[in-house]
Structure formats: structure tokens, C-alpha cells
Design a protein around this motif. Structure first.
Motif, mmCIF file in Angstrom:
data_model
loop_
_atom_site.group_PDB
_atom_site.id
_atom_site.type_symbol
_atom_site.label_atom_id
_atom_site.label_comp_id
_atom_site.label_asym_id
_atom_site.label_seq_id
_atom_site.Cartn_x
_atom_site.Cartn_y
_atom_site.Cartn_z
ATOM 1 N N SER A 246 0.833 -1.205 0.000
ATOM 2 C CA SER A 246 0.000 0.000 0.000
ATOM 3 C C SER A 246 0.867 1.254 0.000
ATOM 4 N N GLY A 247 0.529 2.189 -0.877
ATOM 5 C CA GLY A 247 1.273 3.442 -0.984
ATOM 6 C C GLY A 247 2.505 3.346 -1.856
ATOM 7 N N VAL A 248 2.911 2.137 -2.227
ATOM 8 C CA VAL A 248 4.089 1.913 -3.079
ATOM 9 C C VAL A 248 3.677 1.328 -4.421
ATOM 10 N N GLY A 249 2.867 0.258 -4.369
ATOM 11 C CA GLY A 249 2.390 -0.350 -5.597
ATOM 12 C C GLY A 249 2.770 -1.806 -5.724
ATOM 13 N N ASN A 250 2.779 -2.282 -6.943
ATOM 14 C CA ASN A 250 3.005 -3.700 -7.209
ATOM 15 C C ASN A 250 4.470 -4.037 -7.426
ATOM 16 N N PRO A 305 4.903 3.331 -13.792
ATOM 17 C CA PRO A 305 3.481 3.453 -14.178
ATOM 18 C C PRO A 305 2.997 2.338 -15.091
ATOM 19 N N LEU A 306 3.916 1.567 -15.673
ATOM 20 C CA LEU A 306 3.533 0.420 -16.487
ATOM 21 C C LEU A 306 2.899 -0.683 -15.637
ATOM 22 N N LEU A 307 3.248 -0.742 -14.377
ATOM 23 C CA LEU A 307 2.844 -1.846 -13.508
ATOM 24 C C LEU A 307 1.373 -1.793 -13.126
ATOM 25 N N ASP A 308 0.804 -2.963 -12.937
ATOM 26 C CA ASP A 308 -0.485 -3.130 -12.290
ATOM 27 C C ASP A 308 -0.469 -4.527 -11.676
ATOM 28 N N ASN A 309 -1.638 -5.034 -11.322
ATOM 29 C CA ASN A 309 -1.766 -6.308 -10.628
ATOM 30 C C ASN A 309 -1.665 -7.458 -11.632
ATOM 31 N N ILE A 310 -0.465 -7.704 -12.169
ATOM 32 C CA ILE A 310 -0.269 -8.708 -13.217
ATOM 33 C C ILE A 310 -0.497 -10.102 -12.650
ATOM 34 N N GLU A 311 -1.350 -10.865 -13.327
ATOM 35 C CA GLU A 311 -1.767 -12.149 -12.774
ATOM 36 C C GLU A 311 -1.805 -13.282 -13.791
ATOM 37 N N GLY A 312 -1.976 -12.999 -15.085
ATOM 38 C CA GLY A 312 -2.065 -14.039 -16.093
ATOM 39 C C GLY A 312 -0.875 -14.004 -17.034
ATOM 40 N N MET A 313 -0.533 -15.182 -17.594
ATOM 41 C CA MET A 313 0.621 -15.280 -18.488
ATOM 42 C C MET A 313 0.415 -16.447 -19.442
ATOM 43 N N VAL A 314 0.801 -16.260 -20.708
ATOM 44 C CA VAL A 314 0.777 -17.349 -21.676
ATOM 45 C C VAL A 314 1.913 -17.144 -22.671
ATOM 46 N N ILE A 315 2.515 -18.237 -23.105
ATOM 47 C CA ILE A 315 3.528 -18.211 -24.156
ATOM 48 C C ILE A 315 2.800 -18.340 -25.490
ATOM 49 N N THR A 316 2.959 -17.353 -26.347
ATOM 50 C CA THR A 316 2.189 -17.323 -27.590
ATOM 51 C C THR A 316 2.976 -17.752 -28.819
ATOM 52 N N GLY A 317 4.282 -17.966 -28.686
ATOM 53 C CA GLY A 317 5.079 -18.381 -29.832
ATOM 54 C C GLY A 317 6.551 -18.158 -29.566
ATOM 55 N N LEU A 327 1.315 -11.108 -20.936
ATOM 56 C CA LEU A 327 0.864 -10.980 -19.546
ATOM 57 C C LEU A 327 -0.426 -10.170 -19.523
ATOM 58 N N VAL A 328 -1.225 -10.347 -18.466
ATOM 59 C CA VAL A 328 -2.422 -9.526 -18.279
ATOM 60 C C VAL A 328 -2.576 -9.222 -16.799
ATOM 61 N N SER A 329 -3.093 -8.031 -16.520
ATOM 62 C CA SER A 329 -3.332 -7.628 -15.135
ATOM 63 C C SER A 329 -4.804 -7.819 -14.777
ATOM 64 N N ASP A 330 -5.030 -8.101 -13.505
ATOM 65 C CA ASP A 330 -6.376 -8.237 -12.942
ATOM 66 C C ASP A 330 -6.735 -6.898 -12.304
ATOM 67 N N ASP A 331 -7.735 -6.216 -12.870
ATOM 68 C CA ASP A 331 -8.084 -4.881 -12.366
ATOM 69 C C ASP A 331 -9.037 -4.928 -11.178
ATOM 70 N N ASN A 332 -9.447 -6.153 -10.767
ATOM 71 C CA ASN A 332 -10.354 -6.307 -9.621
ATOM 72 C C ASN A 332 -11.628 -5.477 -9.756
ATOM 73 N N GLN A 333 -11.967 -5.098 -10.981
ATOM 74 C CA GLN A 333 -13.131 -4.237 -11.240
ATOM 75 C C GLN A 333 -13.061 -2.988 -10.352
ATOM 76 N N ASN A 334 -11.863 -2.421 -10.291
ATOM 77 C CA ASN A 334 -11.527 -1.353 -9.357
ATOM 78 C C ASN A 334 -11.153 -0.104 -10.141
ATOM 79 N N ALA A 335 -11.660 1.028 -9.719
ATOM 80 C CA ALA A 335 -11.451 2.283 -10.449
ATOM 81 C C ALA A 335 -9.992 2.700 -10.511
ATOM 82 N N GLN A 337 -7.362 0.604 -10.717
ATOM 83 C CA GLN A 337 -6.540 -0.409 -11.361
ATOM 84 C C GLN A 337 -6.933 -0.518 -12.835
ATOM 85 N N THR A 338 -6.057 -1.154 -13.625
ATOM 86 C CA THR A 338 -6.215 -1.193 -15.074
ATOM 87 C C THR A 338 -6.123 -2.617 -15.588
ATOM 88 N N THR A 339 -6.987 -2.974 -16.532
ATOM 89 C CA THR A 339 -6.827 -4.210 -17.303
ATOM 90 C C THR A 339 -5.835 -3.916 -18.413
#
Length: 359
Positions: A246-250, A305-317, A327-335, A337-339
Motif C-alpha cells: 500500500s502506498g508503493v504499488g506492485n 506506471p507500467l505496472l499493475d496487478n499482473i496475474e495471467g501469463m501465456v507463451i504465444t510463440g 501478460l495480463v493484469s487483474d483490475d479487480n473491477q476497481n477504479a 486499477q487497469t486491465t
């Protein structure tokens, strides 16, 4: 996992989330070229090509698009994206535009805390839920086809020694398709070493799975959990470690890990620094905070500022000796946070230290 330490909760304004065609900034692309890859570098092993916020705070077919916890490639080349609130999307792999959404439920019709995803060889979906925890096999239309056994110690207390909301987060199928691996997010009660359990299953006749070996993996700090794992063709793993202050980030770090010579801990009740337990070897590939920001903005304090709650990952090639990793971030449906989707290139050539890690 829905982080409970976020600075603000979802607001009523999210109920009026815009449709996909009205999405905000779709993509930011680095200005670096192939001949100036250092401008994209997160480390000597990892670079970032671009990111996309195209799906942030959007809806599709009446369903909020966000809360993403896992990604997988489907057999038709599309992208399967799992929400931790019991929805599974099919996305266009190039544009990210949703094409389909399926609601998931347990045997009693209740929603899942859906976290891990594998598209199996026949196109069915193996999906974890943190609630019990559990792993179920679903058809493409969301029908339950099978349920895998789970060791009693990995069940949420009081049935087992796991903590609620800190169980099966990552899921991957090892090379050859015969072994499934799930990563616990946090240690079991009594595992005072701080190591988390990686459980495996072996495929049997009829595409069922039976319990197999279990391994121990130690995150770098007590505030870091394991939200995702992905298997490489040689049997090694890409492992995400993630935490929030909290106050620092991910904090989000990407590791190369090798379970092939680790001790089978399925018969080890407590991981308490026993010298005979060989942990999964790992080496740091990149701290995502060290990536160039590429003009990204954050809605709350972040080390980058690039960071968010990154939670998903897949190798695409794979291209020019590097794995393409999404990678994809989970925004927790929160104002605040960002998808966000992150397009990385990952080289896995660094050698492991000669010494063996021990629990």
C-alpha cells in the motif's frame, strides 16, 4: 486472487463501463526497432514490445471485461481469458476483441473463484477455483466433465492447511501433455520456510488425472506470491511472483525455474528448512518495474506506471530465439486499477547457479 490491500474499491461508475468500441487508449508501442532493442529492454533476458489497455473498463454481451486471472491459447489460435469471477472469454488474439463469453459454475450452480486455466489437447478447459481449491474440466460451453483429486493438505482450513484465497493460482500442462502442474499462491500453515507447493497430476486413460509428485518453490520475499506458471518445451517453467504494498504499488518479477531435480514433497508434512529438501531451482529473468514505461500511466502509486496487478501469463510463440509472452493484469473491477496486456520477448539462456537451493 483479489488483492485486499488496494487503495479504493469499485465505484458505481463502473456499472456504466463503456462498450468495447469506446475503449480508451488501445495500444502503446515502443519506438525501439529490431536494431535498437536495448530501448525495449527490461533486462538482458526480457524486452517489452508494447502494452494494450483496449479492454479496460469495457463490457461485452452484458458482462464486465476485466478481473483477468489467466490466459491460454486455444486450438483455433484465439486467446482464452479467464476472469476470477466465473467468466471465460474468447478473445481475438490480434485485436483482443471479445468474441464469446461463457459463464462457469460448480456442481451446485455457484460461481467459482476461477484462477488457473489450461486448454487441453482436445480443446476442453481445465480450470482451478481457489474456493476449495479445485480443478474441474469444462466443455467449451461450460459443462462440467470431470473433477481432479486434490491432496487433503492443500485444502482450505479447516479441511486442510491452506489459507482462503491463497491456493491454486497457476496451472500449466508440461511438455508431452501427460503432466499437469498447479502452483499454490502462498505457503501452507506450518510451512515456515516460506516455500509454496507445486502439485502435479499424471494423465490416465480417458483423459482423467491422478495425483503425482509435488515440489517446493520459494518466492523471494514473504509478501510475494505465485500467481502464474507456464511450462517451456524443455520442461522448465516461467514463474511470476507478485505482491502489493500500500502506498508503493506492485512488485512483479519473472523467473526461470527448473523442477526436474527438485525433491518430491508430497510426503513431507512441513517445509521448515529441512536440509534434505531440494527446492525448485530458479533464476531471475526480469523485474517488470525495470521495463521502459512506454508512456503508460497508473491510477495509483506504482514504482513504474507500467505496472499493475499482473496475474495471467501465456507463451504465444517463438521468434528469433525468444519466446513471445503475453501478460495480463487483474483490475479487480476497481477504479484505480487497469486491465492491461503486456507483450514481452523472453530469452531463457541464463544458466542456473551451480549450488542447489534447499528448503
Amino acid at each position: 486472487m483479489r488483492l485486499r490491500t488496494v487503495l479504493a474499491t469499485a465505484t458505481a461508475g463502473l456499472a456504466a463501463a463503456t462498450c468495447l468500441t469506446a475503449a480508451g487508449p488501445a495500444t502503446a508501442v515502443s519506438t525501439g526497432t529490431t536494431n535498437s532493442r536495448t530501448s525495449n529492454a527490461c533486462s538482458s533476458s526480457v524486452s517489452i514490445d508494447r502494452f494494450s489497455d483496449a479492454l479496460d473498463k469495457t463490457t461485452y454481451d452484458g458482462t464486465f471485461v476485466g478481473n483477468f486471472s489467466a490466459l491460454a491459447l486455444d486450438r483455433d489460435g484465439s486467446l482464452a481469458a479467464l476472469e476470477d469471477r466465473s467468466s471465460l472469454f474468447d478473445l481475438n488474439a490480434k485485436t483482443l476483441q471479445p468474441k464469446r463469453v461463457v459463464h462457469l459454475a460448480d456442481e451446485n450452480g455457484a460461481d467459482l473463484d476461477s484462477e488457473g486455466l489450461v486448454v487441453d489437447l482436445d480443446g476442453t478447459r481445465l480450470i482451478t477455483s481457489e474456493t476449495e481449491p479445485s480443478i474441474r474440466r469444462y466443455s467449451r460451453d461450460g459443462k462440467i466433465l470431470d473433477r481432479l483429486p486434490v491432496p487433503s493438505s492443500l485444502l482450505v482450513a479447516p479441511a486442510g492447511r491452506a489459507s482462503s484465497n491463497l491456493t491454486f493460482e497457476g496451472l500449466t500442462l508440461l511438455p508431452g501433455g501427460r503432466t499437469l502442474l498447479a502452483s499454490m499462491e502462498a505457503p501452507l500453515a506450518g510451512d515456515t520456510s516460506g516455500a509454496v507447493r507445486f502439485q502435479t497430476w499424471t494423465r490416465t486413460r480417458g483423459d482423467h488425472f491422478r495425483l503425482a509428485a509435488q515440489y517446493a518453490y520459494k518466492p523471494d520475499a514473504s509478501f510475494l506470491g505465485v500467481p502464474e506458471v507456464q511450462a517451456l518445451p524443455d520442461g522448465r517453467l516461467l514463474v511470476l511472483e507478485r505482491g502489493f504494498t500500500s502506498g508503493v504499488g506492485n512488485t512483479v518479477r519473472l523467473y526461470l525455474a527448473d523442477p526436474r531435480h527438485a525433491t518430491d514433497t508430497s510426503g513431507t508434512d512441513h517445509l521448515t528448512g529441512r536440509p534434505g529438501v531440494r527446492l525448485i531451482k530458479k533464476t531471475l529473468l526480469a523485474d517488470i518495474a525495470d521495463c521502459p514505461s512506454l508512456g503508460a500511466t497508473a491510477k495509483q502509486p506504482q514504482p513504474n506506471p507500467l505496472l499493475d496487478n499482473i496475474e495471467g501469463m501465456v507463451i504465444t510463440g517463438r521468434e528469433k530465439g525468444a519466446y513471445k509472452v503475453l501478460l495480463v493484469s487483474d483490475d479487480n473491477q476497481n477504479a484505480v486499477q487497469t486491465t492491461r496486456f503486456y507483450y514481452l520477448r523472453v530469452r531463457t539462456t541464463p544458466a542456473f547457479p551451480s549450488s542447489e537451493a534447499r528448503g
